[in-house]
Design a protein around this motif. Structure first.
Motif, PDB file in Angstrom:
ATOM      1  N   GLY A  30       0.752  -1.244   0.000  1.00  0.00           N
ATOM      2  CA  GLY A  30       0.000   0.000   0.000  1.00  0.00           C
ATOM      3  C   GLY A  30       0.782   1.295   0.000  1.00  0.00           C
ATOM      4  O   GLY A  30       0.170   2.358   0.037  1.00  0.00           O
ATOM      5  N   LYS A  31       2.137   1.231  -0.070  1.00  0.00           N
ATOM      6  CA  LYS A  31       2.916   2.476  -0.015  1.00  0.00           C
ATOM      7  C   LYS A  31       2.501   3.449  -1.122  1.00  0.00           C
ATOM      8  O   LYS A  31       2.491   4.644  -0.936  1.00  0.00           O
ATOM      9  N   ARG A  32       2.163   2.892  -2.284  1.00  0.00           N
ATOM     10  CA  ARG A  32       1.823   3.756  -3.424  1.00  0.00           C
ATOM     11  C   ARG A  32       0.328   3.675  -3.749  1.00  0.00           C
ATOM     12  O   ARG A  32      -0.094   4.048  -4.844  1.00  0.00           O
ATOM     13  N   THR A  80       6.522  -8.794  -7.765  1.00  0.00           N
ATOM     14  CA  THR A  80       5.398  -9.023  -6.854  1.00  0.00           C
ATOM     15  C   THR A  80       5.370  -7.939  -5.773  1.00  0.00           C
ATOM     16  O   THR A  80       4.320  -7.395  -5.448  1.00  0.00           O
ATOM     17  N   ARG A  81       6.553  -7.644  -5.235  1.00  0.00           N
ATOM     18  CA  ARG A  81       6.624  -6.617  -4.182  1.00  0.00           C
ATOM     19  C   ARG A  81       6.228  -5.248  -4.728  1.00  0.00           C
ATOM     20  O   ARG A  81       5.533  -4.482  -4.076  1.00  0.00           O
ATOM     21  N   PHE A  82       6.660  -4.983  -5.951  1.00  0.00           N
ATOM     22  CA  PHE A  82       6.317  -3.706  -6.589  1.00  0.00           C
ATOM     23  C   PHE A  82       4.785  -3.607  -6.727  1.00  0.00           C
ATOM     24  O   PHE A  82       4.180  -2.595  -6.399  1.00  0.00           O
ATOM     25  N   GLY A  83       4.172  -4.701  -7.176  1.00  0.00           N
ATOM     26  CA  GLY A  83       2.713  -4.724  -7.321  1.00  0.00           C
ATOM     27  C   GLY A  83       2.029  -4.487  -5.978  1.00  0.00           C
ATOM     28  O   GLY A  83       1.064  -3.725  -5.881  1.00  0.00           O
ATOM     29  N   ALA A  84       2.560  -5.135  -4.921  1.00  0.00           N
ATOM     30  CA  ALA A  84       1.947  -5.006  -3.588  1.00  0.00           C
ATOM     31  C   ALA A  84       1.997  -3.556  -3.106  1.00  0.00           C
ATOM     32  O   ALA A  84       1.099  -3.099  -2.394  1.00  0.00           O
ATOM     33  N   PHE A  92       1.351  -1.017  -4.700  1.00  0.00           N
ATOM     34  CA  PHE A  92       0.224  -0.279  -5.279  1.00  0.00           C
ATOM     35  C   PHE A  92      -1.127  -0.799  -4.758  1.00  0.00           C
ATOM     36  O   PHE A  92      -2.169  -0.281  -5.120  1.00  0.00           O
ATOM     37  N   THR A  93      -1.084  -1.864  -3.973  1.00  0.00           N
ATOM     38  CA  THR A  93      -2.339  -2.499  -3.551  1.00  0.00           C
ATOM     39  C   THR A  93      -2.873  -1.856  -2.278  1.00  0.00           C
ATOM     40  O   THR A  93      -2.178  -1.822  -1.253  1.00  0.00           O
ATOM     41  N   ASP A  94      -4.071  -1.351  -2.365  1.00  0.00           N
ATOM     42  CA  ASP A  94      -4.732  -0.795  -1.181  1.00  0.00           C
ATOM     43  C   ASP A  94      -4.952  -1.939  -0.191  1.00  0.00           C
ATOM     44  O   ASP A  94      -5.472  -2.993  -0.579  1.00  0.00           O
ATOM     45  N   PRO A  95      -4.556  -1.767   1.093  1.00  0.00           N
ATOM     46  CA  PRO A  95      -4.773  -2.858   2.057  1.00  0.00           C
ATOM     47  C   PRO A  95      -6.248  -3.280   2.142  1.00  0.00           C
ATOM     48  O   PRO A  95      -6.545  -4.391   2.556  1.00  0.00           O
ATOM     49  N   LEU A  96      -7.154  -2.401   1.695  1.00  0.00           N
ATOM     50  CA  LEU A  96      -8.568  -2.789   1.712  1.00  0.00           C
ATOM     51  C   LEU A  96      -8.944  -3.618   0.471  1.00  0.00           C
ATOM     52  O   LEU A  96     -10.078  -4.035   0.316  1.00  0.00           O
ATOM     53  N   ASP A  97      -7.976  -3.821  -0.419  1.00  0.00           N
ATOM     54  CA  ASP A  97      -8.220  -4.674  -1.599  1.00  0.00           C
ATOM     55  C   ASP A  97      -7.594  -6.058  -1.423  1.00  0.00           C
ATOM     56  O   ASP A  97      -7.601  -6.865  -2.357  1.00  0.00           O
ATOM     57  N   LEU A  98      -7.026  -6.324  -0.250  1.00  0.00           N
ATOM     58  CA  LEU A  98      -6.351  -7.623  -0.069  1.00  0.00           C
ATOM     59  C   LEU A  98      -7.379  -8.739  -0.015  1.00  0.00           C
ATOM     60  O   LEU A  98      -8.374  -8.654   0.707  1.00  0.00           O
ATOM     61  N   GLY A  99      -7.104  -9.799  -0.768  1.00  0.00           N
ATOM     62  CA  GLY A  99      -8.062 -10.893  -0.864  1.00  0.00           C
ATOM     63  C   GLY A  99      -7.582 -12.148  -0.159  1.00  0.00           C
ATOM     64  O   GLY A  99      -6.516 -12.154   0.474  1.00  0.00           O
ATOM     65  N   PRO A 100      -8.360 -13.230  -0.299  1.00  0.00           N
ATOM     66  CA  PRO A 100      -8.070 -14.458   0.448  1.00  0.00           C
ATOM     67  C   PRO A 100      -6.729 -15.114   0.123  1.00  0.00           C
ATOM     68  O   PRO A 100      -6.213 -15.877   0.933  1.00  0.00           O
ATOM     69  N   VAL A 101      -6.156 -14.817  -1.064  1.00  0.00           N
ATOM     70  CA  VAL A 101      -4.854 -15.434  -1.350  1.00  0.00           C
ATOM     71  C   VAL A 101      -3.711 -14.428  -1.326  1.00  0.00           C
ATOM     72  O   VAL A 101      -2.637 -14.671  -1.855  1.00  0.00           O
ATOM     73  N   ASP A 102      -3.957 -13.282  -0.707  1.00  0.00           N
ATOM     74  CA  ASP A 102      -2.886 -12.296  -0.523  1.00  0.00           C
ATOM     75  C   ASP A 102      -2.425 -12.345   0.927  1.00  0.00           C
ATOM     76  O   ASP A 102      -3.251 -12.385   1.843  1.00  0.00           O
ATOM     77  N   ALA A 103      -1.081 -12.304   1.134  1.00  0.00           N
ATOM     78  CA  ALA A 103      -0.599 -12.174   2.509  1.00  0.00           C
ATOM     79  C   ALA A 103      -1.141 -10.858   3.066  1.00  0.00           C
ATOM     80  O   ALA A 103      -1.296  -9.896   2.318  1.00  0.00           O
ATOM     81  N   PRO A 104      -1.504 -10.791   4.350  1.00  0.00           N
ATOM     82  CA  PRO A 104      -1.289 -11.811   5.369  1.00  0.00           C
ATOM     83  C   PRO A 104      -2.482 -12.742   5.588  1.00  0.00           C
ATOM     84  O   PRO A 104      -2.745 -13.152   6.722  1.00  0.00           O
ATOM     85  N   SER A 105      -3.204 -13.117   4.517  1.00  0.00           N
ATOM     86  CA  SER A 105      -4.236 -14.123   4.705  1.00  0.00           C
ATOM     87  C   SER A 105      -3.556 -15.424   5.140  1.00  0.00           C
ATOM     88  O   SER A 105      -2.456 -15.737   4.666  1.00  0.00           O
ATOM     89  N   MET A 106      -4.234 -16.174   6.000  1.00  0.00           N
ATOM     90  CA  MET A 106      -3.671 -17.438   6.490  1.00  0.00           C
ATOM     91  C   MET A 106      -3.310 -18.368   5.332  1.00  0.00           C
ATOM     92  O   MET A 106      -2.353 -19.131   5.389  1.00  0.00           O
ATOM     93  N   LEU A 107      -4.095 -18.255   4.260  1.00  0.00           N
ATOM     94  CA  LEU A 107      -3.875 -19.110   3.091  1.00  0.00           C
ATOM     95  C   LEU A 107      -2.590 -18.763   2.352  1.00  0.00           C
ATOM     96  O   LEU A 107      -2.155 -19.511   1.496  1.00  0.00           O
TER      97      LEU A 107
END
Ligand code: HEM
Length: 453
Positions: free
Chosen positions: A21-23, A119-123, A125-140
Motif C-alpha cells: 500500500g505504499k503507493r 510481486t513486491r512492486f505490485g503489492a 500499489f495495492t490498497d490494504p482494503l483490496d487484499l483478498g483471500p490469497v494475498d498475505a497476510p491471509s492465512m492461506l
C-alpha cells in the motif's frame, strides 16, 4: 541435488505491513495493482494457451473450465508431474500430497510465478482494503511460524469436539430454512439462493457473532471476493471483486471497533479483545476474520449444490443414499467427485526434486485436487460416482499439509445435515433445467440451481 539460492527463508512471525500500500494513493494505483497481480498472469496464460499449453488452457478455455475432468485425464496421460510453460501441474494423488505436505513448498503468491521484486512492486500499489483471500497476510498465503501463529488463534473453535457441539444448531438452522420453503408453498425454487447458500452463512455468522441483518450483504460481497482466487481476472472482474472486498474489510473494521467497545465471547469478540504479545495489527485481524467468514460460506454452498446435482444425475445412488442414510459418505463421495475447490498452488522455496523432475526455487506446482481425486491408483473405477465407496474420504478436496482446511469438520457436518434433512423433507426434489454454474476456475459450483419439490 544442487544447492541453489533460497528465495524465502523461514517466515517471520510478524507480518511486514510496510510491503503493502505504499503507493496505493497514487493515481491509477488500482489499475497497476491489477495489472501486476492479474493482468500479467492473464497475458502469460493466454500466450501459453495459444501455444498449446494444456495447463494454461485449463484456465483460459471455456470448454475446459466447464469440464475440467477431461483436461485432468489428458494431464494424467502426460505423467505424474507435467511441466507447462508457466507452471508445473499434477493430477497424481501421491505427488499432490507430497507437494502439499512438503516444507519446501510454500502457499501464497509472494514467491512466484512472477519475480519477487515484481510481486513486491505490485503489492506497493495495492490498497490494504483490496487484499483478498490469497494475498498475505491471509492465512492461506503465509507460511511457517506466522501461519502457525494465525492458525492457532482460531483452531479451537473448529476442532472436532467443538464442531460436534454445533450439530443441534446446524439442524435448527437447516430446519428453519426448510420450514420457510414449505411455508412458501412454491413447488419450484432456487436451491442455491434459498438453501445451499443460506445454511453456511447463517452457521458461520452465528459462530462469529454476526448480526442476522448483515448476512445478505456478506453473501453479496463474498461472491466478489471469491473471484480473487482465480489467477486471470480481467480489469472489470477485478474492479467488481475489489469493490466487494473493500466493503467487506470496512464492515469487519467496524465490527472489530464495536467489539472493542462492547466485548463479547464470540470468535470475533475474542479476536478483537486480544492484546499484549498476542496482539495483531488491524490488517492481520481483518484478514483472519474475513478468511474464516468467507471460507465458511463461499465453499460449502458448492458442496451442497454439487451433491444435489450428482444425486439427481445418479438416481440409483440417490436411492442407496436415502435408504442407507449414510449421508456422511455421500458427502465424502461428493467431495471426491466434484470438489468445490478444484485446484491450489504451491511455490518451491529451494530447488527440489518431484516425481524425478527438478523444480527450481520460485517455480510453482498446481495441485489439481479434482484430478488427484480421480487417480485410478487410489480410487477404483474413479469416474464412477459411488456413495458406498469405502475410501471416498481419501480425497484431497480439503487439501493436505499445514494449510489443510481449517473448517473441514464444519463443512462435513453442514453437508451431512443439509442433505439428510433436505431429502427427508422433500424426497422428490428434482433439478430443473436452467441452472447456471459459477464462472470461477478455482471454485466449482452453481450460481443458480432451480429445483422442484
Ligand atoms: C465444502 C467446504 C470447503 C471446502 C471444499 C474447503 C476447501 C479448502 C481448501 C482446499 C483449503 C486449502 C487451500 C490450500 O491448500 O491452498 C482450505 C483452507 C481453509 N479453509 Fe476451507 N473449505 C471448506 C469449508 C470451510 C469452512 C466451513 C471454513 C470455516 C471456517 C473454512 C475455512 C478455511 C480456512 C480458514 C482455510 C485456511 C487454512 C490455512 O491456510 O491454514 N473452510 N479450505
Amino acid at each position: 541435488m544442487d544447492t541453489c539460492p533460497v528465495v524465502h527463508t523461514a517466515a517471520p512471525a510478524q507480518w511486514d505491513e510496510s510491503r503493502v500500500g505504499k503507493r496505493a494513493n497514487w493515481a491509477g494505483a488500482r489499475r497497476v495493482s491489477w495489472f501486476i497481480r492479474y493482468g500479467l498472469p492473464r497475458v502469460g496464460l493466454g500466450f501459453s494457451a495459444r501455444r498449446g499449453d494444456l495447463i494454461a488452457q485449463m484456465t483460459t478455455e471455456p470448454a475446459l473450465r466447464a469440464d475440467p475432468y477431461s483436461g485432468y485425464e489428458q494431464l494424467r496421460e502426460m505423467g505424474p508431474l507435467v511441466k507447462g510453460r508457466v507452471t508445473f501441474a499434477t493430477v497424481d494423488h501421491a505427488i499432490a500430497r507430497e507437494v502439499l505436505r512438503s516444507p519446501v513448498f510454500h502457499a501464497g503468491t509472494d514467491l512466484g510465478p512472477l519475480p519477487p521484486k515484481v510481486t513486491r512492486f505490485g503489492a506497493s500499489f495495492t490498497d490494504p482494503l483490496d487484499l483478498g483471500p490469497v494475498d498475505a497476510p491471509s492465512m492461506l498465503a503465509v507460511n511457517g511460524d506466522l501461519h502457525l501463529r494465525y492458525r492457532r488463534l482460531v483452531t479451537r473453535a473448529f476442532a472436532a469436539k467443538n464442531v460436534a457441539q454445533q450439530e443441534d444448531r446446524v439442524r435448527e438452522i437447516t430446519g428453519g430454512l426448510l420450514d420457510g420453503l414449505a411455508r412458501d408453498g412454491n413447488s419450484d425454487f432456487d436451491l442455491v439462493a434459498r438453501f445451499a447458500g443460506q445454511l453456511p452463512v447463517q452457521v458461520i455468522a452465528d459462530m462469529l457473532g454476526v448480526d442476522a441483518a448483515d448476512r445478505d450483504k456478506l453473501l453479496h460481497w463474498g461472491d466478489g471476493a471469491a473471484l480473487m482466487l482465480d489467477p486471470d481476472l480481467s480489469w472489470k472482474q477485478y474492479q467488481h471483486a475489489t469493490d466487494g472486498l473493500h466493503q467487506l474489510h470496512t464492515w469487519v473494521l467496524q465490527q472489530l471497533a464495536r467489539l472493542r467497545r462492547e466485548p463479547n465471547d464470540t470468535l470475533l469478540g475474542r479476536l478483537a479483545a486480544m492484546d499484549g504479545d498476542d496482539a495483531l495489527s488491524d490488517v492481520e485481524l481483518r484478514m483472519i476474520a474475513m478468511l474464516v467468514l468467507g471460507a465458511g460460506f463461499e465453499t460449502t454452498v458448492n458442496l451442497i449444490a454439487n451433491a444435489a446435482v450428482l444425486l439427481d444425475e445418479h438416481p440409483d445412488q440417490r436411492q442407496i443414499a436415502m435408504s442407507s442414510g449414510n449421508w456422511a459418505n455421500v458427502v465424502e463421495e461428493s467431495f471426491r467427485y466434484e470438489p468445490p475447490v478444484q485446484v491450489t498452488v504451491r511455490t518451491a522455496t529451494t530447488e527440489t526434486e518431484v516425481a524425478g523432475q527438478t523444480v527450481k526455487a520460485g517455480q510453482t506446482v498446481l495441485t489439481m485436487l479434482g484430478g488427484a481425486n480421480r487417480d485410478p491408483k487410489v480410487f477404483e473405477d474413479p469416474q464412477r460416482f459411488d456413495v458406498t465407496r469405502a475410501n471416498a474420504d481419501a480425497h484431497l478436496s480439503l487439501s493436505d499439509g499445514p494449510h489443510y482446511c481449517l473448517g473441514a469438520n464444519l463443512a462435513k457436518l453442514e453437508g451431512r445435515v443439509a442433505l439428510e434433512m433436505l431429502y427427508e423433507r422433500f424426497p422428490n426434489v428434482k433439478v430443473l433445467p436452467g441452472g447456471q454454474r459459477r464462472t470461477n476456475r478455482v471454485l466449482r459450483g452453481w450460481a443458480q440451481l432451480p429445483v422442484s419439490v
